[in-house]
Motif scaffolding. Structure first.
Motif, PDB file in Angstrom:
ATOM      1  N   ASP A  49       0.896  -1.399   0.202  1.00 31.01           N
ATOM      2  CA  ASP A  49       0.230  -0.128  -0.001  1.00 31.01           C
ATOM      3  C   ASP A  49       0.812   1.129  -0.003  1.00 31.01           C
ATOM      4  O   ASP A  49       1.679   1.294   0.793  1.00 31.01           O
ATOM      5  CB  ASP A  49      -0.684  -0.133   1.271  1.00 31.01           C
ATOM      6  CG  ASP A  49      -1.974  -1.174   1.046  1.00 31.01           C
ATOM      7  OD1 ASP A  49      -2.237  -1.613  -0.070  1.00 31.01           O
ATOM      8  OD2 ASP A  49      -2.531  -1.269   2.308  1.00 31.01           O
ATOM      9  N   ASP A  51       1.244   4.468   0.606  1.00 26.97           N
ATOM     10  CA  ASP A  51       0.768   5.679   1.522  1.00 26.97           C
ATOM     11  C   ASP A  51       1.720   6.847   1.479  1.00 26.97           C
ATOM     12  O   ASP A  51       1.026   7.848   1.895  1.00 26.97           O
ATOM     13  CB  ASP A  51       0.788   5.279   3.108  1.00 26.97           C
ATOM     14  CG  ASP A  51      -0.238   4.102   3.247  1.00 26.97           C
ATOM     15  OD1 ASP A  51      -1.264   3.995   2.460  1.00 26.97           O
ATOM     16  OD2 ASP A  51      -0.521   3.883   4.480  1.00 26.97           O
ATOM     17  N   HIS A 106      -5.408   1.742  -4.230  1.00 29.66           N
ATOM     18  CA  HIS A 106      -5.434   2.020  -2.440  1.00 29.66           C
ATOM     19  C   HIS A 106      -6.590   2.842  -2.326  1.00 29.66           C
ATOM     20  O   HIS A 106      -6.287   3.875  -2.628  1.00 29.66           O
ATOM     21  CB  HIS A 106      -4.138   2.075  -2.051  1.00 29.66           C
ATOM     22  CG  HIS A 106      -3.718   2.262  -0.445  1.00 29.66           C
ATOM     23  ND1 HIS A 106      -4.453   0.907   0.147  1.00 29.66           N
ATOM     24  CD2 HIS A 106      -3.398   2.903   0.274  1.00 29.66           C
ATOM     25  CE1 HIS A 106      -4.073   1.105   1.658  1.00 29.66           C
ATOM     26  NE2 HIS A 106      -3.708   2.181   1.659  1.00 29.66           N
ATOM     27  N   HIS A 150      -7.340   2.068   2.543  1.00 29.11           N
ATOM     28  CA  HIS A 150      -6.496   2.673   3.384  1.00 29.11           C
ATOM     29  C   HIS A 150      -7.080   2.815   4.903  1.00 29.11           C
ATOM     30  O   HIS A 150      -8.094   3.457   4.903  1.00 29.11           O
ATOM     31  CB  HIS A 150      -6.434   4.017   2.688  1.00 29.11           C
ATOM     32  CG  HIS A 150      -5.226   5.004   3.417  1.00 29.11           C
ATOM     33  ND1 HIS A 150      -4.143   4.720   3.824  1.00 29.11           N
ATOM     34  CD2 HIS A 150      -5.521   6.367   3.977  1.00 29.11           C
ATOM     35  CE1 HIS A 150      -3.476   5.790   4.387  1.00 29.11           C
ATOM     36  NE2 HIS A 150      -4.369   6.671   4.347  1.00 29.11           N
ATOM     37  N   ILE A 151      -6.060   2.439   5.807  1.00 35.27           N
ATOM     38  CA  ILE A 151      -6.784   2.504   7.258  1.00 35.27           C
ATOM     39  C   ILE A 151      -7.928   1.957   7.181  1.00 35.27           C
ATOM     40  O   ILE A 151      -9.065   2.656   7.565  1.00 35.27           O
ATOM     41  CB  ILE A 151      -6.576   3.820   7.816  1.00 35.27           C
ATOM     42  CG1 ILE A 151      -5.155   4.528   7.332  1.00 35.27           C
ATOM     43  CG2 ILE A 151      -6.699   3.980   9.568  1.00 35.27           C
ATOM     44  CD1 ILE A 151      -4.856   5.911   8.018  1.00 35.27           C
TER      45      ILE A 151
HETATM   46 ZN   LIG Z   1      -2.838   2.813   3.458  1.00 36.65          ZN
END
Ligand SMILES: [Zn+2]
Length: 245
Positions: A49, A51, A106, A150-151
């Motif tokens: 991922d 980020d 993502h 994501h999260i």
């Molecule tokens: Zn993420």
């Protein structure tokens, strides 16, 4: 998998440690799979991922290609730290794909819905489809079949969705082994290769790693400082120097 291997040294978030980790997975008998494949014994889905930074992702992608490993890189379309449509980032993402890795999205539910106010399945499917189709402007190739969140809010965990394959659906998440470096938690809870299940998904975040070890907070700071100074430099060139005029 084979138990004949001593385990790795305690994790340092360095490329050397990561390279060794991949090598240990391979010598334990694991083979790297695409999310096009179904889970199988000895198969590992290696997912990233992204980020923090497509440029750091490219560093990891090169390291993996050198090690003969293929992975799946998933990019945010809504990151405060990078814009995948920007020329240089698009080039980084295309280069990752050209190294033999899968690329895709993502997805941040947080950009659209409050954590405790989930959308209908149809609304979610439509937004994911819209982002996947926007991603076509980044790279002229089929996006990876898997989407990661994501999260991830609780309501995406351990369930499947129509219209796309979620990396958190049961067959890829609770029904196989799942290890992740989120928040650099491997410092306290490192993956023990000899104890991992035969079918596996591994999630690592490229921006958390580097040539030298550094704490989670430092890595986030590095990403934010890099993004800020890059934005300043590019904006200055575009608007003050007038490179396009
Ligand atoms: Zn993420």
């Amino acid at each position: 998998m084979s138990n004949a291997h001593r385990d790795l040294a305690d994790p340092a978030f360095t490329y050397d440690w990561y390279r060794e980790f991949l090598e240990r997975l391979r010598s334990a008998g694991y083979r790297f799979r695409s999310f096009d494949d179904d889970p199988d014994d000895g198969g590992v889905f290696l997912r990233h991922d992204v980020d923090l930074s497509p440029r750091r992702a490219l560093e990891m992608a090169r390291l993996e290609a050198d090690a003969g490993v293929s992975a799946t890189y998933l990019f945010l379309l809504s990151s405060p730290l990078y814009n995948p449509f920007e020329g240089e980032q698009r080039t980084n993402i295309r280069e990752i794909a050209s190294l033999g890795h899968d690329v895709g999205i993502h997805f941040s539910t947080h950009q659209y819905w409050a954590k405790d106010d989930p959308p209908t399945d149809a609304a979610l499917r439509d937004r994911v489809a819209a982002e996947r189709s926007a991603f076509d402007a980044v790279i002229d190739a089929d996006a990876a079949p898997a989407v990661s969140f994501h999260i991830p809010p609780d309501w995406v965990l351990d369930r499947g969705f129509d219209g796309f394959r979620s990396s958190y659906e049961p067959a890829l998440f609770s029904e196989i082994g799942y290890v992740a470096d989120s928040g650099q938690r491997w410092r306290e809870d490192p993956p023990r290769i000899a104890e991992l299940p035969d079918a596996l998904q591994v999630l690592t975040h490229p921006g958390l790693w580097g040539d030298e070890d550094a704490s989670f907070e430092r890595r986030i700071e590095r990403a934010a400082v890099d993004a800020g100074s890059r934005a300043w430099e590019l904006a200055h060139r575009e608007f003050v120097d007038g490179v396009y005029s």
